[in-house]
Motif scaffolding. Structure first.
Motif, short mmCIF file in Angstrom:
data_model
loop_
_atom_site.label_atom_id
_atom_site.label_comp_id
_atom_site.label_asym_id
_atom_site.label_seq_id
_atom_site.Cartn_x
_atom_site.Cartn_y
_atom_site.Cartn_z
N ARG A 276 0.83 -1.21 0.00
CA ARG A 276 0.00 0.00 0.00
C ARG A 276 0.86 1.25 0.00
O ARG A 276 0.52 2.26 -0.63
CB ARG A 276 -0.93 0.00 1.23
N LEU A 277 1.98 1.23 0.68
CA LEU A 277 2.84 2.40 0.77
C LEU A 277 3.64 2.64 -0.51
O LEU A 277 4.14 3.74 -0.74
CB LEU A 277 3.80 2.27 1.96
N HIS A 278 3.73 1.63 -1.34
CA HIS A 278 4.46 1.77 -2.60
C HIS A 278 3.57 2.21 -3.75
O HIS A 278 4.05 2.37 -4.88
CB HIS A 278 5.17 0.45 -2.94
N GLN A 279 2.30 2.40 -3.47
CA GLN A 279 1.36 2.81 -4.52
C GLN A 279 1.32 4.33 -4.66
O GLN A 279 1.45 5.06 -3.67
CB GLN A 279 -0.04 2.28 -4.20
N GLY A 280 1.16 4.80 -5.89
CA GLY A 280 0.99 6.22 -6.15
C GLY A 280 2.32 6.95 -6.25
O GLY A 280 3.40 6.38 -6.13
N ASP A 281 2.21 8.26 -6.50
CA ASP A 281 3.39 9.10 -6.55
C ASP A 281 3.99 9.23 -5.15
O ASP A 281 3.32 9.00 -4.14
CB ASP A 281 3.04 10.49 -7.08
N LEU A 282 5.25 9.61 -5.08
CA LEU A 282 5.95 9.80 -3.80
C LEU A 282 5.84 8.55 -2.94
O LEU A 282 5.45 8.59 -1.76
CB LEU A 282 5.39 11.02 -3.06
N ALA A 283 6.17 7.41 -3.52
CA ALA A 283 6.05 6.12 -2.83
C ALA A 283 7.08 6.00 -1.71
O ALA A 283 8.16 6.61 -1.74
CB ALA A 283 6.23 4.99 -3.83
N SER A 284 6.75 5.18 -0.74
CA SER A 284 7.65 4.90 0.38
C SER A 284 8.79 3.98 -0.06
O SER A 284 8.67 3.25 -1.05
CB SER A 284 6.87 4.23 1.51
N SER A 285 9.86 4.01 0.70
CA SER A 285 10.95 3.06 0.49
C SER A 285 10.88 1.92 1.51
O SER A 285 11.81 1.10 1.59
CB SER A 285 12.31 3.77 0.62
N MET A 286 9.80 1.86 2.30
CA MET A 286 9.69 0.84 3.34
C MET A 286 9.71 -0.56 2.75
O MET A 286 9.11 -0.83 1.71
CB MET A 286 8.43 1.03 4.17
N THR A 287 10.40 -1.47 3.43
CA THR A 287 10.52 -2.86 3.00
C THR A 287 10.03 -3.79 4.11
O THR A 287 9.84 -3.37 5.26
CB THR A 287 11.98 -3.21 2.68
N LEU A 288 9.87 -5.05 3.75
CA LEU A 288 9.54 -6.05 4.77
C LEU A 288 10.64 -6.13 5.83
O LEU A 288 10.36 -6.37 7.01
CB LEU A 288 9.35 -7.42 4.11
N ALA A 289 11.87 -5.91 5.42
CA ALA A 289 12.98 -5.92 6.39
C ALA A 289 12.85 -4.80 7.40
O ALA A 289 13.19 -4.98 8.58
CB ALA A 289 14.31 -5.82 5.64
#
Length: 573
Positions: free
Chosen positions: A248-261
């Motif tokens: 969800r955080l990787h969707q759209g403009d200005l996406a997050s860099s958050m990973t499962l790690a």
């Protein structure tokens, strides 16, 4: 002055007459408080359904921390504009057996790949604040669940999977939308209300938004709670739900860099609380990145004034409070950040000589906006332009064994980032960082990978002269939290008010050249008297307070208070 007294007395109608001075160690009110119970336990929180969930846990033999898990689970459903599983929290916990106060830090963290340019646009300028809030970049790794699990493992008696029953039932069967939630859902001033997830969740089958009195069900939240109950906190930080958060955080403009790690690596912190003597008491708060050190500094500065000999009907007292706040914020904004990344000069800020020096700036009239001071050990850091929107809540819980939780918890803005997974909203906590990295030396609250943003959340526990629990208080309010907590502490311990009276007092938030207040509660005479002293108050530009507090009165009676500005209650066993 008689007119001023009349106005403020009417605000506190039904309460005891206002006292000029506190009587250590615990000022006793002249009349019975609004909420008083024998010492069998109490819960004060922002929604009656959450309070009942906490009381159920206490009746079943659970501890204050057990009850906090249940209260948070319900608040995340019925008050999603303020807190939830996708947010973060600070807690201070008093252990009745040992007398120790422990601080738990469930503040969110930035993804490891985050850089100081996180909120800079392609034009080299800071992003529009609302744009940043609604983006995937605004969300930090949630910390409230991990923190509660850590604290419950150390101080709980109940089985973890029994603590979500009330919230799960309410999510499945539906709960009644409260007036405050309905106001948020339908407000044109809430930018999250244009977010797709917010629209989908709060729109009825007939295409209309939910209103107060409607029944709202959330089966996705119930499923998440069942998963969390059976698997523990790992249900949030690993597996399918963690993947949904990342996606969800990787969707759209200005996406997050958050990973499962990033999610799997999250660890809450715990340590001895930051405690300092004040009057004949000991006041305990969380460690940075909380702003607890700043509230301690303000309390200590006000000891150098005669505010305790005045009272809430005296404009000089309110001027002194405002001036202390301005100094407090000047130092806080300069120096407080995540101590894993920046040196926070705690000892210097609380050094008696430094406090006395800064207290000289507190007069009976407002002076120029104070600059930050230079406490011993102060690092070379740049200026700060952090913005803090609304969206937080506070609870106080006392269990029959005498253990106490004071906990402030948040998703940051109203409905957080406006993005939802598993029936709950994700936070926009990273917008608590300073957006602009170009103002000279990096600010104490600059963005960095793995860093916790500075927080204004300051849950408080007060011990008496013998080191026993005496009181707990806290509030939501964004950056105004510090002012709200300070007002309540002064009201109870300097002005001898009941907890309810102190909470109900008008709010005055002074920061820099701004004086924001409950103007209508002060009334025209007090407003004019403050204006004459240079305190030009104007209608509040801050999130309203949501103070909750409990104090032990003579004979062991528990007296609670809940902020009339919100929907909370204080209720005992």
């Amino acid at each position: 002055m008689r007119l001023i007294a009349t106005l403020l007395a009417s605000l506190l109608a039904g309460c005891a007459a206002l006292s000029a001075e506190a009587t250590p160690p615990a000022p006793a009110p002249a009349a019975a408080p609004a909420f008083a119970y024998k010492p069998s336990g109490m819960v004060a929180a922002a929604n009656p359904l959450a309070v009942e969930a906490g009381l159920r846990v206490l009746r079943d033999g659970g501890t204050a921390v057990d009850a906090a898990v249940a209260v948070q689970a319900v608040l995340g459903l019925v008050e999603p504009q303020s807190s939830g599983l996708g947010g973060g929290s600070f807690m201070v916990f008093y252990d009745a057996r040992t007398g120790k106060v422990t601080a738990y830090d469930g503040r969110e963290t930035a993804p490891q790949a985050a850089t100081p340019q996180l909120f800079m646009g392609p034009d080299g300028k800071p992003l529009n604040f609302v744009t940043a809030v609604l983006s995937g970049r605004s969300t930090g790794v949630p910390g409230a669940v991990g923190m509660l699990a850590q604290a419950q493992k150390a101080h709980g008696k109940a089985t973890w999977n029994t603590l979500f029953k009330d919230a799960e039932r309410l999510a499945d069967d539906g709960f009644t939308v409260s007036p405050r939630l309905a106001g948020m859902i339908n407000s044109p001033r809430v930018p999250q209300n244009v977010a797709p997830d917010v629209i989908a969740y709060f729109t009825k089958p007939d295409g209309q938004r939910y209103q107060a009195g409607d029944t709202l069900k959330n089966p996705a939240y119930a499923a998440t709670l069942r998963d969390l109950a059976s698997k523990g906190p790992s249900a949030l930080y690993e597996g399918p739900l963690a993947q949904k958060i990342v996606d969800r955080l990787h969707q759209g403009d200005l996406a997050s860099s958050m990973t499962l790690a990033d999610l799997k690596a999250y660890r809450p912190r715990s340590a001895d609380a930051l405690c300092r003597p004040w009057k004949v008491y000991t006041v305990c708060v969380p460690n940075p990145s909380s702003s607890g050190v700043s509230v301690l500094q303000a309390l200590m500065m006000l000891e150098h004034t005669d505010i305790a000999k005045r009272g809430p009907t005296d404009p000089v007292a309110w001027t002194q409070l405002a001036e202390a706040e301005r100094v407090m914020y000047a130092d806080r904004d300069r120096y407080v950040g995540d101590p894993s990344f920046v040196k926070v000069p705690i000892e210097g800020l609380l050094d008696p000589a430094y406090v006395a020096q800064r207290a000289k700036l507190i007069g009976e009239a407002a002076g120029p906006a104070p600059r930050f001071g230079l406490p011993k050990g102060a690092p070379a850091v740049g200026p700060d332009k952090t913005q803090e929107p609304a969206g937080t809540t506070h609870m106080v819980i006392v269990d029959p064994m005498g253990n106490v939780v004071s906990m402030t918890t948040t998703v940051e803005s109203v409905f957080g980032s406006g993005r939802m997974v598993g029936g709950f909203f994700l936070n926009n906590q990273l917008t608590d960082f300073n957006f602009d990295p170009h103002d000279g030396a990096p600010g104490a609250n600059a963005v960095a990978g793995g860093k916790r943003p500075r927080s204004s959340m300051v849950p408080i526990i007060v011990l008496d002269k013998d080191g026993k629990f005496l009181a707990a208080v806290g509030s939501p309010g964004g950056s105004a939290i510090l002012s709200y907590n300070l007002k309540a502490m002064i009201g109870v311990f300097d002005w001898g008010l009941t907890m309810q009276q102190a909470i109900s007092l008008p709010n005055l938030v002074a920061r820099g050249d701004s004086f924001s207040a409950d103007v209508e509660k002060f009334g025209p005479e007090m407003t004019a008297a403050l204006q004459a002293r240079g305190v030009a108050i104007r209608t509040g530009q801050n999130e309203t307070s949501g103070l909750h507090g409990v104090i032990v009165r003579p004979g062991g009676v528990l007296e609670g208070g809940a902020d009339p500005r919100r929907e909370g209650v204080a209720k005992g066993l």
